[in-house]
Design a protein around this motif. Structure first.
Motif, PDB file in Angstrom:
ATOM      1  N   ASN A 152       0.829  -1.212   0.000  1.00  0.00           N
ATOM      2  CA  ASN A 152       0.000   0.000   0.000  1.00  0.00           C
ATOM      3  C   ASN A 152       0.857   1.253   0.000  1.00  0.00           C
ATOM      4  OD1 ASN A 152      -2.310  -1.506   0.012  1.00  0.00           O
ATOM      5  ND2 ASN A 152      -2.664  -1.341   2.213  1.00  0.00           N
ATOM      6  N   LEU A 153       1.950   1.199   0.772  1.00  0.00           N
ATOM      7  CA  LEU A 153       2.835   2.350   0.841  1.00  0.00           C
ATOM      8  C   LEU A 153       3.529   2.585  -0.499  1.00  0.00           C
ATOM      9  CD1 LEU A 153       4.094   4.613   2.389  1.00  0.00           C
ATOM     10  CD2 LEU A 153       5.721   3.014   3.366  1.00  0.00           C
ATOM     11  N   LEU A 154       3.985   1.513  -1.130  1.00  0.00           N
ATOM     12  CA  LEU A 154       4.634   1.655  -2.428  1.00  0.00           C
ATOM     13  C   LEU A 154       3.658   2.188  -3.477  1.00  0.00           C
ATOM     14  CD1 LEU A 154       6.760  -1.620  -2.482  1.00  0.00           C
ATOM     15  CD2 LEU A 154       7.578   0.713  -2.126  1.00  0.00           C
ATOM     16  N   MET A 159       1.883   6.984  -6.705  1.00  0.00           N
ATOM     17  CA  MET A 159       0.819   7.917  -7.085  1.00  0.00           C
ATOM     18  C   MET A 159       1.149   9.358  -6.691  1.00  0.00           C
ATOM     19  SD  MET A 159      -2.553   5.699  -6.052  1.00  0.00           S
ATOM     20  CE  MET A 159      -3.645   7.096  -6.325  1.00  0.00           C
ATOM     21  N   ASN A 160       1.968   9.550  -5.646  1.00  0.00           N
ATOM     22  CA  ASN A 160       2.122  10.891  -5.083  1.00  0.00           C
ATOM     23  C   ASN A 160       3.515  11.501  -5.190  1.00  0.00           C
ATOM     24  OD1 ASN A 160      -0.568  11.532  -3.460  1.00  0.00           O
ATOM     25  ND2 ASN A 160      -0.115   9.365  -3.177  1.00  0.00           N
ATOM     26  N   LEU A 161       4.524  10.673  -5.427  1.00  0.00           N
ATOM     27  CA  LEU A 161       5.883  11.201  -5.491  1.00  0.00           C
ATOM     28  C   LEU A 161       6.583  10.764  -6.771  1.00  0.00           C
ATOM     29  CD1 LEU A 161       7.298  10.628  -1.872  1.00  0.00           C
ATOM     30  CD2 LEU A 161       6.516  12.790  -2.866  1.00  0.00           C
ATOM     31  N   GLY A 256      12.539  12.850  -3.762  1.00  0.00           N
ATOM     32  CA  GLY A 256      11.123  12.591  -3.979  1.00  0.00           C
ATOM     33  C   GLY A 256      10.384  13.911  -4.108  1.00  0.00           C
ATOM     34  N   SER A 257       9.781  14.154  -5.252  1.00  0.00           N
ATOM     35  CA  SER A 257       9.112  15.438  -5.517  1.00  0.00           C
ATOM     36  C   SER A 257       7.609  15.226  -5.627  1.00  0.00           C
ATOM     37  CB  SER A 257       9.632  16.055  -6.821  1.00  0.00           C
ATOM     38  OG  SER A 257      11.028  16.218  -6.778  1.00  0.00           O
ATOM     39  N   GLY A 258       6.870  16.131  -5.005  1.00  0.00           N
ATOM     40  CA  GLY A 258       5.420  16.012  -5.089  1.00  0.00           C
ATOM     41  C   GLY A 258       4.719  17.185  -4.435  1.00  0.00           C
ATOM     42  N   SER A 271       8.087   6.685   3.008  1.00  0.00           N
ATOM     43  CA  SER A 271       8.079   6.110   1.661  1.00  0.00           C
ATOM     44  C   SER A 271       9.471   6.129   1.046  1.00  0.00           C
ATOM     45  CB  SER A 271       7.124   6.894   0.755  1.00  0.00           C
ATOM     46  OG  SER A 271       5.811   6.893   1.244  1.00  0.00           O
ATOM     47  N   LEU A 272      10.157   7.263   1.183  1.00  0.00           N
ATOM     48  CA  LEU A 272      11.473   7.396   0.565  1.00  0.00           C
ATOM     49  C   LEU A 272      12.508   6.480   1.216  1.00  0.00           C
ATOM     50  CD1 LEU A 272      11.908  11.204  -0.188  1.00  0.00           C
ATOM     51  CD2 LEU A 272      11.505   9.336  -1.783  1.00  0.00           C
ATOM     52  N   PHE A 273      12.464   6.379   2.543  1.00  0.00           N
ATOM     53  CA  PHE A 273      13.418   5.492   3.209  1.00  0.00           C
ATOM     54  C   PHE A 273      13.132   4.029   2.859  1.00  0.00           C
ATOM     55  CE2 PHE A 273      14.430   9.118   6.030  1.00  0.00           C
ATOM     56  CZ  PHE A 273      15.818   9.025   5.980  1.00  0.00           C
TER      57      PHE A 273
END
Length: 313
Positions: A152-154, A159-161, A256-258, A271-273
């Protein structure tokens, strides 16, 4: 008239104390592996040992020794979480613990488990560390899962970053220290007032940045050290203690851009880690930061365009 003069003098003295304590804290955080005796730190802050001890506790809410031990232990927990290739001995010696027994005892006292158990439990499922009061007043360390399923996190991340690995240049910053997340906005206000006096704000394409010198995974939110920063064209030479010069390292970063709200920030970082671990990168001994490209106060839904940056090998 006398009261106004007294108040002004009192505020001036407190501001001067704050500048000196900030200087001492920056030294401690950058020299965790060195001799951090009371005498040495007091000298950095330009105090006698007796006065420094009292003023440090008044401003930070903890003793110098407690602060140093906490910083060493939190940094070791962070390395255990994200630097899988770093040996245990390398971690505790790098942070100035004399031997494994001292390190293990200190770590267990703070987090309620041995460093090896922490390393095995913490990073793989990306749990968030919480400290809760036990029945008898002692502190128990528990792990609460931040997101139930990694999938779910991936999916959320996708979708967002927009995530890229890129080389970023060295950045020259003007910075104001914030101890605790609740004080970040006021630190930015201090920075902006300083920048206005220097005719550095407002200006086109000004970039505001937050540099994280602690991790929320291992440091309580009211003690996390965050620097509220402004990107400058040149290195800041003139410093007054409250506003100081800082430089981010050039090198490779996960970016990570968003567009997100403040409530999304924690999820973005987690998410990034997780993405970093999934793609077998490891974090450099440098500090992650956020670059803001817009102001959430100017967006009808409170959103802002942000780059979340993790320094990696």
């Amino acid at each position: 008239m006398y009261l106004d003069t007294f108040t002004h003098q009192h505020l001036f003295k407190m501001e001067e104390h704050k500048k000196r304590i900030i200087k001492a804290i920056r030294y401690i955080d950058n020299h965790l592996e060195d001799d951090l005796s009371l005498e040495k730190i007091a000298e950095i802050g330009m105090y006698s040992s007796f006065h420094f001890h009292r003023i440090f506790k008044l401003i930070t809410g903890e003793t110098l020794q407690n602060y140093i031990i906490r910083k060493k232990t939190e940094k070791s927990a962070f390395y255990l979480s994200v630097k899988k290739d770093m040996k245990m001995k390398e971690i505790y010696l790098d942070l100035g613990f004399s031997n494994h027994s001292v390190f293990s005892k200190t770590f267990k006292k703070y987090y309620g488990m041995a460093p090896s158990a922490f390393r095995n439990s913490a990073p793989e499922t990306f749990h968030k560390i919480l400290q809760i009061s036990g029945k008898n007043g002692h502190v128990d360390t528990v792990f609460s899962q931040y997101i139930c399923h990694v999938e779910n996190l991936l999916k959320w991340t996708k979708m967002n970053l927009k995530i890229e690995v890129k080389e970023l240049p060295e950045m020259n910053l003007a910075s104001v220290m914030s101890l605790g997340v609740a004080h970040v906005e006021s630190s930015f206000n201090v920075l902006i007032e300083w920048a206005k006096n220097k005719h550095l704000f407002p200006r086109d394409n000004v970039k505001m940045i937050s540099v994280y010198h602690d991790s929320f995974k291992v440091t309580p939110a009211d003690k996390v050290r965050i620097h509220a920063c402004m990107l400058l064209d040149e290195k800041l030479e003139e410093q007054n203690g409250v506003v100081f010069s800082e430089t981010t390292d050039a090198g490779k970063y996960i970016v990570g851009s968003g567009e997100c709200t403040l409530d999304d920030f924690e999820q973005c970082w987690v998410s990034l880690f997780l993405w970093m671990n999934e793609h077998h990168y490891s974090m450099r001994k440098s500090f992650p930061f956020e670059i803001y490209h817009s102001n959430f106060k100017e967006h009808p839904e409170g959103k802002m365009q942000v780059d979340f940056c993790i320094p990696i090998h």
